[in-house]
Scaffold this motif. Structure first.
Motif, PDB file in Angstrom:
ATOM      1  N   ARG A  77       0.849  -1.190   0.000  1.00 48.28           N
ATOM      2  CA  ARG A  77       0.000   0.000   0.000  1.00 48.28           C
ATOM      3  C   ARG A  77       0.883   1.238   0.000  1.00 48.28           C
ATOM      4  NH1 ARG A  77      -2.675  -3.218   3.944  1.00 48.28           N
ATOM      5  NH2 ARG A  77      -4.835  -3.751   3.391  1.00 48.28           N
ATOM      6  N   ILE A  78       0.335   2.344  -0.501  1.00 47.28           N
ATOM      7  CA  ILE A  78       1.103   3.576  -0.562  1.00 47.28           C
ATOM      8  C   ILE A  78       1.511   4.034   0.831  1.00 47.28           C
ATOM      9  CG2 ILE A  78      -0.988   5.016  -0.592  1.00 47.28           C
ATOM     10  CD1 ILE A  78       2.370   5.747  -2.371  1.00 47.28           C
ATOM     11  N   VAL A 131       5.481   7.943  -8.776  1.00 49.50           N
ATOM     12  CA  VAL A 131       5.768   6.633  -9.366  1.00 49.50           C
ATOM     13  C   VAL A 131       4.583   5.695  -9.169  1.00 49.50           C
ATOM     14  CG1 VAL A 131       7.272   4.608  -9.279  1.00 49.50           C
ATOM     15  CG2 VAL A 131       8.253   6.898  -9.080  1.00 49.50           C
ATOM     16  N   ARG A 132       3.994   5.754  -7.977  1.00 45.78           N
ATOM     17  CA  ARG A 132       2.840   4.892  -7.696  1.00 45.78           C
ATOM     18  C   ARG A 132       1.672   5.233  -8.626  1.00 45.78           C
ATOM     19  NH1 ARG A 132       1.512   0.278  -4.607  1.00 45.78           N
ATOM     20  NH2 ARG A 132      -0.714   0.353  -4.155  1.00 45.78           N
ATOM     21  N   PHE A 133       1.463   6.522  -8.859  1.00 45.84           N
ATOM     22  CA  PHE A 133       0.377   6.959  -9.745  1.00 45.84           C
ATOM     23  C   PHE A 133       0.604   6.414 -11.158  1.00 45.84           C
ATOM     24  CE2 PHE A 133      -1.344   9.963 -12.842  1.00 45.84           C
ATOM     25  CZ  PHE A 133      -2.660  10.041 -12.435  1.00 45.84           C
ATOM     26  N   ILE A 134       1.828   6.537 -11.656  1.00 43.75           N
ATOM     27  CA  ILE A 134       2.153   6.022 -12.997  1.00 43.75           C
ATOM     28  C   ILE A 134       1.971   4.509 -13.047  1.00 43.75           C
ATOM     29  CG2 ILE A 134       4.008   5.741 -14.686  1.00 43.75           C
ATOM     30  CD1 ILE A 134       5.153   8.416 -13.661  1.00 43.75           C
ATOM     31  N   TYR A 135       2.424   3.840 -11.992  1.00 46.39           N
ATOM     32  CA  TYR A 135       2.361   2.381 -11.928  1.00 46.39           C
ATOM     33  C   TYR A 135       0.914   1.890 -11.989  1.00 46.39           C
ATOM     34  CZ  TYR A 135       3.617  -2.343 -10.374  1.00 46.39           C
ATOM     35  OH  TYR A 135       3.793  -3.692 -10.296  1.00 46.39           O
ATOM     36  N   TYR A 139      -0.588  -0.378 -14.879  1.00 48.47           N
ATOM     37  CA  TYR A 139      -0.901  -1.752 -14.476  1.00 48.47           C
ATOM     38  C   TYR A 139      -2.106  -1.761 -13.542  1.00 48.47           C
ATOM     39  CZ  TYR A 139       3.802  -2.259 -16.297  1.00 48.47           C
ATOM     40  OH  TYR A 139       4.897  -2.206 -17.102  1.00 48.47           O
ATOM     41  N   PRO A 140      -3.311  -1.732 -14.103  1.00 46.98           N
ATOM     42  CA  PRO A 140      -4.533  -1.746 -13.284  1.00 46.98           C
ATOM     43  C   PRO A 140      -4.679  -3.086 -12.564  1.00 46.98           C
ATOM     44  CG  PRO A 140      -5.064  -2.031 -15.604  1.00 46.98           C
ATOM     45  CD  PRO A 140      -3.601  -1.722 -15.549  1.00 46.98           C
ATOM     46  N   PRO A 141      -5.602  -3.179 -11.595  1.00 47.02           N
ATOM     47  CA  PRO A 141      -5.791  -4.423 -10.844  1.00 47.02           C
ATOM     48  C   PRO A 141      -6.095  -5.606 -11.754  1.00 47.02           C
ATOM     49  CG  PRO A 141      -7.000  -2.625  -9.817  1.00 47.02           C
ATOM     50  CD  PRO A 141      -6.490  -2.106 -11.126  1.00 47.02           C
ATOM     51  N   ARG A 142      -5.545  -6.752 -11.419  1.00 54.81           N
ATOM     52  CA  ARG A 142      -5.783  -7.956 -12.216  1.00 54.81           C
ATOM     53  C   ARG A 142      -7.189  -8.502 -11.966  1.00 54.81           C
ATOM     54  NH1 ARG A 142      -0.457  -8.759 -10.636  1.00 54.81           N
ATOM     55  NH2 ARG A 142       0.997  -8.907 -12.383  1.00 54.81           N
ATOM     56  N   ARG A 143      -7.824  -8.940 -13.027  1.00 57.68           N
ATOM     57  CA  ARG A 143      -9.116  -9.608 -12.917  1.00 57.68           C
ATOM     58  C   ARG A 143      -8.862 -11.061 -12.531  1.00 57.68           C
ATOM     59  NH1 ARG A 143     -11.480 -10.528 -17.121  1.00 57.68           N
ATOM     60  NH2 ARG A 143     -13.653 -10.277 -16.533  1.00 57.68           N
ATOM     61  N   ASN A 161      -9.862  -8.347  -1.304  1.00 60.08           N
ATOM     62  CA  ASN A 161     -10.587  -7.120  -1.659  1.00 60.08           C
ATOM     63  C   ASN A 161     -10.117  -5.905  -0.869  1.00 60.08           C
ATOM     64  OD1 ASN A 161     -12.152  -8.245  -3.658  1.00 60.08           O
ATOM     65  ND2 ASN A 161     -13.877  -8.727  -2.308  1.00 60.08           N
ATOM     66  N   SER A 162      -9.360  -6.128   0.196  1.00 54.52           N
ATOM     67  CA  SER A 162      -8.809  -4.984   0.932  1.00 54.52           C
ATOM     68  C   SER A 162      -7.704  -4.294   0.130  1.00 54.52           C
ATOM     69  CB  SER A 162      -8.264  -5.440   2.292  1.00 54.52           C
ATOM     70  OG  SER A 162      -7.127  -6.270   2.115  1.00 54.52           O
ATOM     71  N   ARG A 163      -7.267  -4.942  -0.958  1.00 56.82           N
ATOM     72  CA  ARG A 163      -6.253  -4.356  -1.844  1.00 56.82           C
ATOM     73  C   ARG A 163      -6.814  -4.214  -3.258  1.00 56.82           C
ATOM     74  NH1 ARG A 163      -0.963  -4.291  -0.844  1.00 56.82           N
ATOM     75  NH2 ARG A 163      -1.078  -2.896  -2.634  1.00 56.82           N
ATOM     76  N   ARG A 164      -7.897  -3.461  -3.388  1.00 61.73           N
ATOM     77  CA  ARG A 164      -8.526  -3.265  -4.703  1.00 61.73           C
ATOM     78  C   ARG A 164      -7.631  -2.489  -5.661  1.00 61.73           C
ATOM     79  NH1 ARG A 164     -13.714  -4.883  -4.971  1.00 61.73           N
ATOM     80  NH2 ARG A 164     -14.854  -5.219  -3.021  1.00 61.73           N
ATOM     81  N   ASP A 165      -6.587  -1.851  -5.128  1.00 60.07           N
ATOM     82  CA  ASP A 165      -5.633  -1.180  -6.003  1.00 60.07           C
ATOM     83  C   ASP A 165      -4.779  -2.167  -6.783  1.00 60.07           C
ATOM     84  OD1 ASP A 165      -4.540  -1.911  -3.440  1.00 60.07           O
ATOM     85  OD2 ASP A 165      -2.719  -0.827  -3.991  1.00 60.07           O
TER      86      ASP A 165
END
Length: 453
Positions: A77-78, A131-135, A139-143, A161-165
């Motif tokens: 997490r950030i 960097v986190r914003f670009i990342y 690379y959006p969340p995996r389905r 689901n607590s890590r929806r990012d």
């Protein structure tokens, strides 16, 4: 997306290299502008050693940032990344200051290093956010699809689901649906989670995912973790894996004990003012005893009396043994504070000095609670292959209310993959969890132990 995936680690490596170079450059500025003139006046330093000093600082920074996870920009997490960066900068600058004093053979002004740490935080933390914003945009969340066995996967899905990012659970499917329908479903998603599947049914699905290059997450079984710690034997043309199943070797136990003695003596001396202050606060609050002793289990099932600062009312266990709950009214105001920062555990350094505990190992359980866990999980006693610890793998990567089965798997991971370096890393990581509230979260009010009903 798949083509872009291969460049993900390059992005991480590039960003982290730039941050390390910036930190080294900022230290170089402080070194040349402030400390070098002082050393030249005293005629104590060679100019050609400047690069060595800067290089050592960069190594310190790399070591602490890597240990705390500050380079795992796409993983944590950030807030965790920022906390890791803060701790790494503070630790590296403290060690860097000690290095400067050793070179000068004298105490040097500390305020330039303090200013350097502040400047690094001002530069690095916004950089982490960028960097986190670009990342996250690249690379959006995996389905993901979760394939489960007899037990409901809802607890695992809740954690994911607590890590929806990072993750996006889109579907679930029972393994009893059949292989062909499952394989068709798997092809529609980016990743697969195999949740507590029978080994016989898991293996074909795992091989299919391997063949199709599908990222696969697996909840390990106890036997899987034991296999992780095996030694590879290559005496024949048939590969063998050797599991010794004896805990630590005699050499590892000797080095671990020697380290415990040295560190516990140092910890008693350094923390003595804090110990006295906490003891006074407990005594002033309700005039009760300062310490709380309780029988716990350590290696080979031996019983010893653990020492803690008393954080609850004196009648807290009149109804029998039970773990602390969320919002537990048995905890005193002083106790709530010291539990929040884990300082109620400090007196256990005396248990470590006596040889009843180690700095790192599975947290010791009460015999009555351990017996309850073993009725449901006979393998829970596997944790007793090593000495109990003040901190451990389950404390760093788990929580106070982690279920016994997950706690067992975490502690077994530590035992089966033991190394001296891992002990050092876990001790350093313990400072990080002091600032993470979720690690001290109690069990639910409906629970007596960590077993979920």
């Amino acid at each position: 997306m798949r083509r872009r995936e291969q460049y993900k680690h390059l992005l991480n490596l590039f960003a982290n290299s730039i941050m390390l170079l910036i930190e080294a450059a900022m230290f170089s500025y402080t070194w040349y502008l402030v400390y070098t003139p002082m050393l030249e006046k005293a005629n104590r330093f060679w100019n050609r050693g400047n690069w060595a000093v800067i290089g050592m600082y960069a190594l310190f920074m790399y070591f602490f940032t890597r240990t705390y996870g500050g380079y795992r920009i796409g993983y944590l997490r950030i807030t965790d990344i920022c906390l890791s960066q803060i701790l790494a900068i503070l630790c590296a600058n403290f060690v860097g200051y000690v290095q400067v004093c050793m070179i000068a053979n004298d105490y040097m002004p500390i305020h330039p290093m303090a200013a350097l740490a502040g400047a690094e935080l001002i530069v690095i933390l916004p950089g982490v956010y960028v960097v986190r914003f670009i990342y996250t945009r690249l690379y959006p969340p995996r389905r993901m699809i979760v394939i489960y066995g007899e037990h409901s996967p809802k607890d695992l899905i809740k954690k994911i689901n607590s890590r929806r990012d990072k993750y996006n659970v889109c579907a679930t499917a029972s393994v009893y649906l059949g292989y062909k329908p499952l394989y068709e479903k798997i092809m529609d998603y980016d990743a697969v989670v195999l949740c507590d599947l029978p080994t016989k049914m898991r293996n074909p699905i795992l091989k299919f995912c391997f063949d199709q290059n599908k990222r696969t997450y697996i909840t390990p079984k106890i036997s899987d973790i034991i296999l992780m710690g095996t030694e590879r034997i290559h005496l024949f043309d048939s590969p063998l894996m050797l599991s010794r199943n004896q805990g630590l070797t005699i050499e590892q136990r000797f080095v671990k004990r020697a380290t415990d003695i040295v560190l516990s003596l140092a910890a008693i001396i350094i923390s003595s003012p804090v110990l006295i202050l906490i003891a006074a606060g407990i005594k002033i609050y309700d005039r009760g005893p300062v310490f709380y002793t309780q029988e716990r289990l350590t290696r080979d099932g031996e019983i010893f009396k653990i020492i803690k600062f008393r954080s609850m009312r004196m009648d807290s266990e009149k109804n029998g043994a039970q773990l602390a709950r969320k919002g537990d009214d048995r905890i005193t105001p002083v106790g709530r504070f010291i539990r929040r920062i884990h300082f109620d555990e400090l007196p256990q350094i005396f248990n470590i000095l006596k040889g009843e505990m180690s700095f790192v190992g599975p947290r010791p359980e009460r015999e009555v609670i351990a017996s309850q866990y073993e009725q449901m999980i006979p393998e829970f006693s596997f944790r007793l292959k090593v000495k109990a610890g003040l901190t451990g793998y389950a404390q760093v990567f788990g929580k106070y209310n982690t279920t016994p089965y997950d706690k067992l798997k975490l502690d077994l991971t530590y035992i089966e993959n033991y190394s001296y370096w891992q002990d050092i890393k876990l001790m350093l990581m313990t400072f990080k969890i002091i600032f993470q509230k979720e690690n001290t979260e109690g069990i639910d009010k409906s629970q007596v132990t960590a077993v979920k009903k």
